[in-house]
Design a protein around this motif. Sequence first.
Motif, PDB file in Angstrom:
ATOM      1  N   UNK A  37       0.798  -1.260  -0.024  1.00  2.21           N
ATOM      2  CA  UNK A  37       0.085   0.067   0.045  1.00  2.21           C
ATOM      3  C   UNK A  37       0.706   1.266  -0.160  1.00  2.21           C
ATOM      4  N   UNK A  38       2.131   1.101  -0.240  1.00  3.70           N
ATOM      5  CA  UNK A  38       3.061   2.058  -0.064  1.00  3.70           C
ATOM      6  C   UNK A  38       4.147   2.404  -1.367  1.00  3.70           C
ATOM      7  N   UNK A  39       4.838   3.362  -1.292  1.00  6.78           N
ATOM      8  CA  UNK A  39       5.954   3.387  -2.377  1.00  6.78           C
ATOM      9  C   UNK A  39       6.974   4.338  -1.867  1.00  6.78           C
ATOM     10  N   UNK A  40       7.956   4.470  -2.732  1.00  6.56           N
ATOM     11  CA  UNK A  40       9.280   5.000  -2.188  1.00  6.56           C
ATOM     12  C   UNK A  40       8.996   6.512  -1.850  1.00  6.56           C
ATOM     13  N   UNK A  41       7.877   6.927  -2.421  1.00  2.00           N
ATOM     14  CA  UNK A  41       7.479   8.633  -1.628  1.00  2.00           C
ATOM     15  C   UNK A  41       7.040   8.365  -0.117  1.00  2.00           C
ATOM     16  N   UNK A  42       6.586   7.206   0.364  1.00  2.00           N
ATOM     17  CA  UNK A  42       6.667   7.045   1.741  1.00  2.00           C
ATOM     18  C   UNK A  42       7.600   7.437   2.423  1.00  2.00           C
ATOM     19  N   UNK A  43       8.742   6.880   2.058  1.00  2.00           N
ATOM     20  CA  UNK A  43      10.044   7.212   2.704  1.00  2.00           C
ATOM     21  C   UNK A  43      10.551   8.636   2.698  1.00  2.00           C
ATOM     22  N   UNK A  44      10.163   9.234   1.619  1.00  2.00           N
ATOM     23  CA  UNK A  44      10.456  10.675   1.520  1.00  2.00           C
ATOM     24  C   UNK A  44       9.545  11.392   2.555  1.00  2.00           C
ATOM     25  N   UNK A  45       8.198  11.023   2.421  1.00  2.00           N
ATOM     26  CA  UNK A  45       7.399  11.947   3.209  1.00  2.00           C
ATOM     27  C   UNK A  45       7.624  11.716   4.786  1.00  2.00           C
ATOM     28  N   UNK A  46       8.039  10.421   5.275  1.00  2.00           N
ATOM     29  CA  UNK A  46       8.300  10.259   6.608  1.00  2.00           C
ATOM     30  C   UNK A  46       9.663  11.049   7.193  1.00  2.00           C
ATOM     31  N   UNK A  47      10.432  11.260   6.030  1.00  2.00           N
ATOM     32  CA  UNK A  47      11.670  12.013   6.265  1.00  2.00           C
ATOM     33  C   UNK A  47      13.035  11.147   6.553  1.00  2.00           C
ATOM     34  N   UNK A  48      12.519   9.593   6.172  1.00  2.00           N
ATOM     35  CA  UNK A  48      13.594   8.629   6.389  1.00  2.00           C
ATOM     36  C   UNK A  48      14.938   9.009   5.356  1.00  2.00           C
ATOM     37  N   UNK A  49      14.713   9.060   4.073  1.00  2.00           N
ATOM     38  CA  UNK A  49      15.683   9.552   3.216  1.00  2.00           C
ATOM     39  C   UNK A  49      16.498  10.809   3.805  1.00  2.00           C
ATOM     40  N   UNK A  50      15.841  11.963   3.970  1.00  2.00           N
ATOM     41  CA  UNK A  50      16.571  12.735   4.571  1.00  2.00           C
ATOM     42  C   UNK A  50      17.555  12.587   5.746  1.00  2.00           C
ATOM     43  N   UNK A  51      16.872  11.866   6.729  1.00  2.00           N
ATOM     44  CA  UNK A  51      17.470  11.652   8.024  1.00  2.00           C
ATOM     45  C   UNK A  51      18.437  10.876   7.877  1.00  2.00           C
ATOM     46  N   UNK A  52      18.566   9.707   7.081  1.00  2.00           N
ATOM     47  CA  UNK A  52      19.785   8.817   6.852  1.00  2.00           C
ATOM     48  C   UNK A  52      21.054   9.444   6.099  1.00  2.00           C
TER      49      UNK A  52
END
Length: 111
Positions: A66-81
């Motif tokens: 039910x999700x996509x790569x955009x989910x990781x972006x919206x959660x801030x995970x990409x940015x934080x890593x």
Amino acid sequence: MVPTHDSALEKMRLVRKRVRHSTSTAAGMEQSEGTIQVQGQSLFFREARPVSGQAHFSVLLLHGIRFSSETWQNLGTLHRLAQAGYRAVAIDLPGTSGAGFWAGVGASGKI
């Protein structure tokens, strides 16, 4: 999150055609998105990496149905890593979001 070995991702970069759609830089990180060709099919990705210095190692982020790569972006995970010094790569699995429908996916959504 699954840590991956950088050399495997580097080999993938050399073997697969990569097309970058956009790149942006913010607060110590660079983020880009684009597509790579895998077995003749396009695979969409989002990537974030530290601007200064070498990444500690790469982290491959996968998502549920039910999700996509955009989910990781919206959660801030990409940015934080990326801010923590890691290269983060989130892909859209076949049949989801930016990936489009992959020829290898059957009617039930299973590969």
